[in-house]
Design a protein around this motif. Structure first.
Motif, PDB file in Angstrom:
ATOM      1  N   LEU C 159       0.832  -1.213   0.000  1.00  0.00           N
ATOM      2  CA  LEU C 159       0.000   0.000   0.000  1.00  0.00           C
ATOM      3  C   LEU C 159       0.863   1.258   0.000  1.00  0.00           C
ATOM      4  CD1 LEU C 159      -2.897  -1.072   2.388  1.00  0.00           C
ATOM      5  CD2 LEU C 159      -2.842  -1.060  -0.107  1.00  0.00           C
ATOM      6  N   GLN C 160       1.979   1.243   0.750  1.00  0.00           N
ATOM      7  CA  GLN C 160       2.837   2.432   0.759  1.00  0.00           C
ATOM      8  C   GLN C 160       3.444   2.679  -0.619  1.00  0.00           C
ATOM      9  OE1 GLN C 160       5.713   2.528   3.911  1.00  0.00           O
ATOM     10  NE2 GLN C 160       6.393   4.603   3.398  1.00  0.00           N
ATOM     11  N   ILE C 161       3.842   1.587  -1.278  1.00  0.00           N
ATOM     12  CA  ILE C 161       4.402   1.744  -2.633  1.00  0.00           C
ATOM     13  C   ILE C 161       3.328   2.289  -3.576  1.00  0.00           C
ATOM     14  CG2 ILE C 161       5.297   0.442  -4.593  1.00  0.00           C
ATOM     15  CD1 ILE C 161       6.725  -1.351  -2.476  1.00  0.00           C
ATOM     16  N   ALA C 162       2.094   1.785  -3.420  1.00  0.00           N
ATOM     17  CA  ALA C 162       1.015   2.305  -4.266  1.00  0.00           C
ATOM     18  C   ALA C 162       0.806   3.791  -4.010  1.00  0.00           C
ATOM     19  CB  ALA C 162      -0.272   1.530  -4.008  1.00  0.00           C
ATOM     20  N   SER C 163       0.932   4.217  -2.734  1.00  0.00           N
ATOM     21  CA  SER C 163       0.713   5.638  -2.454  1.00  0.00           C
ATOM     22  C   SER C 163       1.866   6.475  -2.985  1.00  0.00           C
ATOM     23  CB  SER C 163       0.498   5.855  -0.954  1.00  0.00           C
ATOM     24  OG  SER C 163       1.731   5.900  -0.303  1.00  0.00           O
ATOM     25  N   LEU C 164       3.077   5.919  -3.006  1.00  0.00           N
ATOM     26  CA  LEU C 164       4.201   6.615  -3.642  1.00  0.00           C
ATOM     27  C   LEU C 164       3.899   6.859  -5.109  1.00  0.00           C
ATOM     28  CD1 LEU C 164       7.416   4.883  -2.235  1.00  0.00           C
ATOM     29  CD2 LEU C 164       6.845   7.300  -2.070  1.00  0.00           C
ATOM     30  N   LEU C 170       6.772   7.677  -8.153  1.00  0.00           N
ATOM     31  CA  LEU C 170       7.132   6.385  -8.742  1.00  0.00           C
ATOM     32  C   LEU C 170       6.324   6.256 -10.027  1.00  0.00           C
ATOM     33  CD1 LEU C 170       8.523   3.572  -8.271  1.00  0.00           C
ATOM     34  CD2 LEU C 170       6.455   2.870  -7.106  1.00  0.00           C
ATOM     35  N   GLU C 171       7.010   5.954 -11.102  1.00  0.00           N
ATOM     36  CA  GLU C 171       6.290   5.836 -12.359  1.00  0.00           C
ATOM     37  C   GLU C 171       5.548   4.508 -12.427  1.00  0.00           C
ATOM     38  OE1 GLU C 171       8.260   7.746 -16.005  1.00  0.00           O
ATOM     39  OE2 GLU C 171       9.828   7.654 -14.497  1.00  0.00           O
ATOM     40  N   ILE C 172       4.510   4.485 -13.261  1.00  0.00           N
ATOM     41  CA  ILE C 172       3.643   3.315 -13.317  1.00  0.00           C
ATOM     42  C   ILE C 172       4.398   2.047 -13.717  1.00  0.00           C
ATOM     43  CG2 ILE C 172       2.860   4.141 -15.589  1.00  0.00           C
ATOM     44  CD1 ILE C 172       0.703   1.992 -13.395  1.00  0.00           C
ATOM     45  N   PHE C 173       5.346   2.150 -14.662  1.00  0.00           N
ATOM     46  CA  PHE C 173       6.065   0.939 -15.087  1.00  0.00           C
ATOM     47  C   PHE C 173       6.980   0.424 -13.992  1.00  0.00           C
ATOM     48  CE2 PHE C 173       5.461   3.709 -18.717  1.00  0.00           C
ATOM     49  CZ  PHE C 173       4.492   2.966 -19.343  1.00  0.00           C
ATOM     50  N   SER C 174       7.599   1.385 -13.320  1.00  0.00           N
ATOM     51  CA  SER C 174       8.480   0.992 -12.227  1.00  0.00           C
ATOM     52  C   SER C 174       7.640   0.378 -11.112  1.00  0.00           C
ATOM     53  CB  SER C 174       9.238   2.200 -11.707  1.00  0.00           C
ATOM     54  OG  SER C 174       9.700   2.981 -12.775  1.00  0.00           O
ATOM     55  N   HIS C 175       6.428   0.913 -10.917  1.00  0.00           N
ATOM     56  CA  HIS C 175       5.529   0.343  -9.934  1.00  0.00           C
ATOM     57  C   HIS C 175       5.262  -1.125 -10.245  1.00  0.00           C
ATOM     58  CE1 HIS C 175       1.366   0.547  -7.761  1.00  0.00           C
ATOM     59  NE2 HIS C 175       2.261  -0.096  -7.068  1.00  0.00           N
ATOM     60  N   VAL C 176       4.968  -1.373 -11.496  1.00  0.00           N
ATOM     61  CA  VAL C 176       4.710  -2.758 -11.912  1.00  0.00           C
ATOM     62  C   VAL C 176       5.932  -3.630 -11.662  1.00  0.00           C
ATOM     63  CG1 VAL C 176       4.372  -4.182 -13.960  1.00  0.00           C
ATOM     64  CG2 VAL C 176       2.848  -2.263 -13.511  1.00  0.00           C
ATOM     65  N   GLN C 177       7.120  -3.096 -11.977  1.00  0.00           N
ATOM     66  CA  GLN C 177       8.345  -3.876 -11.780  1.00  0.00           C
ATOM     67  C   GLN C 177       8.576  -4.181 -10.299  1.00  0.00           C
ATOM     68  OE1 GLN C 177      10.155  -5.267 -13.906  1.00  0.00           O
ATOM     69  NE2 GLN C 177      12.306  -5.319 -13.353  1.00  0.00           N
ATOM     70  N   ILE C 178       8.405  -3.178  -9.430  1.00  0.00           N
ATOM     71  CA  ILE C 178       8.558  -3.435  -7.990  1.00  0.00           C
ATOM     72  C   ILE C 178       7.484  -4.405  -7.528  1.00  0.00           C
ATOM     73  CG2 ILE C 178       8.423  -2.380  -5.692  1.00  0.00           C
ATOM     74  CD1 ILE C 178       9.828   0.018  -6.709  1.00  0.00           C
ATOM     75  N   ASN C 179       6.299  -4.295  -8.114  1.00  0.00           N
ATOM     76  CA  ASN C 179       5.235  -5.227  -7.752  1.00  0.00           C
ATOM     77  C   ASN C 179       5.632  -6.675  -8.010  1.00  0.00           C
ATOM     78  OD1 ASN C 179       2.439  -6.695  -8.651  1.00  0.00           O
ATOM     79  ND2 ASN C 179       2.162  -5.297  -6.935  1.00  0.00           N
ATOM     80  N   ASN C 180       6.421  -6.895  -9.081  1.00  0.00           N
ATOM     81  CA  ASN C 180       6.903  -8.258  -9.320  1.00  0.00           C
ATOM     82  C   ASN C 180       7.706  -8.772  -8.133  1.00  0.00           C
ATOM     83  OD1 ASN C 180       5.868  -8.735 -11.871  1.00  0.00           O
ATOM     84  ND2 ASN C 180       7.540  -7.638 -12.878  1.00  0.00           N
ATOM     85  N   THR C 181       8.513  -7.908  -7.551  1.00  0.00           N
ATOM     86  CA  THR C 181       9.303  -8.323  -6.389  1.00  0.00           C
ATOM     87  C   THR C 181       8.387  -8.648  -5.224  1.00  0.00           C
ATOM     88  OG1 THR C 181      11.064  -6.898  -7.203  1.00  0.00           O
ATOM     89  CG2 THR C 181      11.243  -7.662  -4.938  1.00  0.00           C
ATOM     90  N   LEU C 182       7.336  -7.856  -5.036  1.00  0.00           N
ATOM     91  CA  LEU C 182       6.374  -8.155  -3.968  1.00  0.00           C
ATOM     92  C   LEU C 182       5.685  -9.498  -4.225  1.00  0.00           C
ATOM     93  CD1 LEU C 182       4.732  -4.655  -3.351  1.00  0.00           C
ATOM     94  CD2 LEU C 182       6.545  -5.761  -2.044  1.00  0.00           C
ATOM     95  N   VAL C 183       5.360  -9.751  -5.489  1.00  0.00           N
ATOM     96  CA  VAL C 183       4.767 -11.052  -5.836  1.00  0.00           C
ATOM     97  C   VAL C 183       5.716 -12.174  -5.430  1.00  0.00           C
ATOM     98  CG1 VAL C 183       4.102 -12.534  -7.771  1.00  0.00           C
ATOM     99  CG2 VAL C 183       3.327 -10.157  -7.694  1.00  0.00           C
ATOM    100  N   ASN C 184       7.026 -11.959  -5.678  1.00  0.00           N
ATOM    101  CA  ASN C 184       7.982 -12.995  -5.292  1.00  0.00           C
ATOM    102  C   ASN C 184       8.030 -13.194  -3.782  1.00  0.00           C
ATOM    103  OD1 ASN C 184       8.663 -13.507  -7.923  1.00  0.00           O
ATOM    104  ND2 ASN C 184      10.368 -12.056  -7.945  1.00  0.00           N
TER     105      ASN C 184
END
Lengths: 297, 297, 297, 297, 297
Positions: C159-164, C170-184
């Motif tokens: 949620l904090q990353i989403a609020s960033l 944080l750009e949307i693509f980078s958000h998606v990329q960091i989200n992959n790490t959260l998925v892991n």
């Protein structure tokens, strides 16, 4: 790759002729010695060669499985090269501006060249043989400067795709997607090189041979009660069984060695050529490569 | 990595000399005791050591396979480092503005440094040895603050790439794509560290040694009928077979220990250096590393 | 994780003392009965316990291999947590606006907390012990509402990353990329929970124990010809061999049980803490965790 | 899933009662015949049943390992459903506009429904039982039209997410990222269906039973020297060992059959429900499912 | 795929009738010769066929496992085709403009065609049989020009999707995401072709047969003491055991050969057709394919 049609006995026996000869000599020697010093030789329980047999079967089973894994991984790598090569052309046709047919063809042909060059390079043959059928003079000059020819071809494709993107014929996201396919080519190439350059632990092979000879000696002593007309052939047959299995495994574990048991890289590359040319809409495609007797390369 | 050329017998025998000595002592002791108390010693059926042999072969086969898996996984990790290093340079050349050649070279050289540093670090050697050939003074000062040097190098590259993107020389999607390659480097490094830092379950080794000695004792009793000139060498040969297999497995399972059976990390890193420099168009590349006798490091 | 230094014999023997006692009783009983009813007891061929031995070795070899796989998978999961934790920090530093250092630190510290909390939770210990060193009061209140504490921490970070991203840092693509790490992270957590909550098929263990006792009885009868001073120790040694192997496997197959054979989760989490803090440029890092005698946790 | 607490002997014996009965009949028959035609029956070397035993142990070891792999893969699939379900909710909360809480809840509840429905469907039970607790009337009408209910639920979620994107509450990149999670659900569902619908090669089971009976007959003949009060129980015990192993494997290889050895799908789906509801901030969560005696479903 | 219902004994015996006949002849011959030259034939210790048996069981166990892996991989590939086909339709419905229903249907039907065509092509049957039910005349003309029909169908879909994107009915990111699914189809197709075209190393089969005959001969000599009314059936039963296992493995290892043991590709493709049509909202779906006696294709 060995085919289903019958493999010449000569081919198989050739592999183990030296080992069979050594076993014959060992058998005759033990036979002679046990006959000469019969009163000194104790009765050898048949359980003793059985213990050695246990160690032999542990290693054999290990080696057969791991060799097969190397061979099957090699085949998987080349299978993925087939898949990715097709994908590569479909992606170029999907993502690059339709007015760049000439460049798409150039990239696709260079990909064919990469497949043949990688196969040659892995077999230790001339990695730029016949390249002029697929790439330009300029490309040829370029890759001659590299020690790793397939890598140089990959770089040429990567740079040309980047220039398509810079020239506006390829969108950035599509560029990234095609780049994934190039990454897969790089991985496939590196994985094949890994199998090629990694020597299977030699100690197991040494121990296996050592144990087989110990097995032969103890078995020969254990069988001294038997008529030597039967004993020697028995020794030969049983030890040949072990040697044949070891040899088969050894051949499988090096699938890029220009042997009949090789991954059929030239056949596969020819199929890729046919697939790519038909995807490009060309009609002048080569014939699939014919097998060479009991195997195909 | 052990090479195909013949491995010195001395190297192999050195590995098990203590165990062979113990077995010799045990064999002589049992021989002496059974001779002295012959009337007390019952006849030992040969089936008894066979049961112990079953347990031994179960563990041996388990250990040989799992050790090989560790060794092969270590080699795969370094294979993927090769692939990703090449990919990294191709991606920089594809995605970064062509006017940033100096930065591309700096990033690529730092990647070479990372490979050598990781190899040294895994072997417990100086992780910043020779680093000045590839990275700047400032970088060197920076990584000295970290306990994990390769991680520090990776951070330097990640931050420089981020600054390229912030400076407008790299598009955001391409940044994400290159970031995937950095993620793979991080994974490869962590996987190698995992193999390095995880001790193979020691209990199996203890049990294996224990069982081999029990095997030797029971076999020695079972063979008391045999002339001791034959019995002792037999014991030595059979138990050596088991010890040799155990030792080979033990060496394979720790592939980052500065031993001849190590993954050839220095050789691989040198090849990466050659590949990267040729991709950068440099002509002054080093020679591939020569093997050191029967192995290469 | 058991270390290379010598494991106390007491630790090992403790594991199987009950089984050895049972075997002793069974051995004495069979011994007594066969002595008393000697004329009724037939000669038992040594081949009969050998058949039982076959079934035992099939299960043992199966169980040792699968237990090791669970143990090794557990270690791989924690290895990937190491890699992804480093990647997470590098990605935050690469993708988040440089003016958000405080938030990056908060996210990174919460990641450290997640590692410790997951380890505690898997071991059935207090999952919020020492959390106040890494997360705020508010966070602590939040996660107390959840039955799965690490999942709650993961949600806070997501949620904090989403609020960033929503705040433009944080750009949307980078958000998606960091989200992959959260998925892991989510995957790693779930995989560890899977190993923790899946009971290894108990039937195999029951059968194994059953077969070992049958083996002991038949072997005891088969050995009645032998002096019982030798027979009983022989039975104990051979059956101990099988029990020890079974116990070792059983311990390995549950690597999150607060035992010495556990995956060294606390040690790994401490290393992650050191790595993350050094990546953040902090100098006040903890010491690596010292092992506790012959093992580390 | 069988739990650690003691499994009733009745449950285990029930599995093999018919086979034990057949073996008893075969044993008595051989006993009778060998007694009657004693002069015709040759001495059977104990090595003959041993050869059959070799074939038996090769198949048994193959079958035990492959069955376990199916069982473990089934558990992995459900483990990944846990991970992806959590990820799915975290992604919805990260990517969808915060003003769409109602829709997020609807999607999350439909995901819970999907988990329960998939479990029921794999077990051949009513795939829409209790669905009204999680999805609307309209949804229920919709999925009734499909033969594959979980697939219909997945489609409903996919379409609703697409409409969120079309309505501007979800950015295109985030849409693609959430789509990856949906792809993983589709894969997990298909993988579970594959295990469910693929019959393990039956020939191995037939051969195994055939070999065990041959083994029993040859062993019975080989043991004719022994008192039949001992012989028959011995036959029963040894053959039971083999049958029990075969049965255990057979049960493991079909983990979606509404048996005690099943993957505990209902328990897992309940845990997912708890996790998802707590991630949504709800406090009215169900209790974890209690085990049913010695197993949980 | 063989089903659970009973497999006709005739089907099984048919597989090994020639081998059983050869063994019968060998057995009778050895019987005759040993009777005639009884004074010349030494006593063969039963341990000798046991050694051969060791080699046989090592190869058998290797071959059974690797064959099963091929068979299971083939099933996994078709499982992934199921998953990806469903995903493909869900992605089209999620990403393509809702006003392009006709094109979505055309793409989905062509995907059904691809599944049937791939199955036919792998079995060496007519790859365009019944295609007119799913694709247009124009498509049919197009794919007739290609030697690899499924690849041609894949290209048609790839190009149509690209034209959807060029026409503005599909966003670039969604295009890339759908392209991933096409890449997976290309991979699945290539993986199935790899299994089809790679001959399992024939040498192991030759050695296995060779060893079984040697085994039969040595066993026949070892059993000369036994009445030949018992000896010959014993030889037949034991050797049949080995031959049956070898044959079963051989059939499993070629799962695309139009045999009863094949992967049930037609059944799977029919299920895909049902799923896709229901996802499209059609009600006129075909029935699931009925099994053909004891197997389904």
């Amino acid at each position: 790759m060995l085919l289903k049609q019958s493999i010449p006995a000569k081919y198989i026996l050739n592999k183990i002729k030296m080992e069979v000869l050594y076993v014959l000599l060992v058998g005759l020697l033990v036979n002679y010695l046990t006959a000469k010093f019969q009163h000194l030789i104790p009765e050898m329980p048949i359980g003793i060669p059985a213990f050695i047999g246990t160690a032999i079967s542990v290693i054999l089973s290990f080696k057969i499985n791991q060799s097969y894994d190397r061979w099957w991984e090699a085949r998987k790598i080349w299978g993925s090269i087939v898949n990715e090569s097709r994908t590569f052309v479909l992606q170029l046709q999907s993502f690059v501006s339709p007015d760049k047919q000439a460049q798409i063809k150039e990239l696709a042909y260079r990909q064919i060249a990469w497949c043949f060059s990688l196969g040659q390079s892995l077999r230790g043959l001339d990695a730029i043989a016949n390249m002029d059928k697929y790439i330009s003079e300029g490309d040829l000059d370029q890759i001659k400067k590299h020690s790793n020819k397939p890598l140089a071809l990959l770089q040429l494709n990567a740079l040309q795709i980047a220039s398509l993107k810079n020239g506006g014929s390829l969108e950035i996201f599509s560029h990234v997607q095609i780049n994934n396919t190039l990454v897969n080519f790089s991985n496939a190439m590196g994985m094949a090189e890994r199998i090629k350059s990694t020597v299977f632990p030699q100690t197991y092979r040494l121990f296996l041979h050592f144990f087989i000879y110990i097995f032969v000696v103890t078995l020969a002593i254990a069988l001294t009660g038997i008529n030597s007309f039967f004993e020697i052939p028995l020794l030969l047959v049983i030890s040949s069984a072990f040697f044949l299995l070891e040899k088969s495994a050894t051949y499988l574990q090096d699938p890029f060695s220009n042997h009949p048991t090789d991954t059929a890289m030239t056949t596969i590359a020819t199929n890729i050529e046919i697939n790519i040319k038909q995807l490009l809409g060309e009609t002048n495609v080569p014939e699939p490569l014919k097998p060479q007797g009991f195997y195909s390369l």
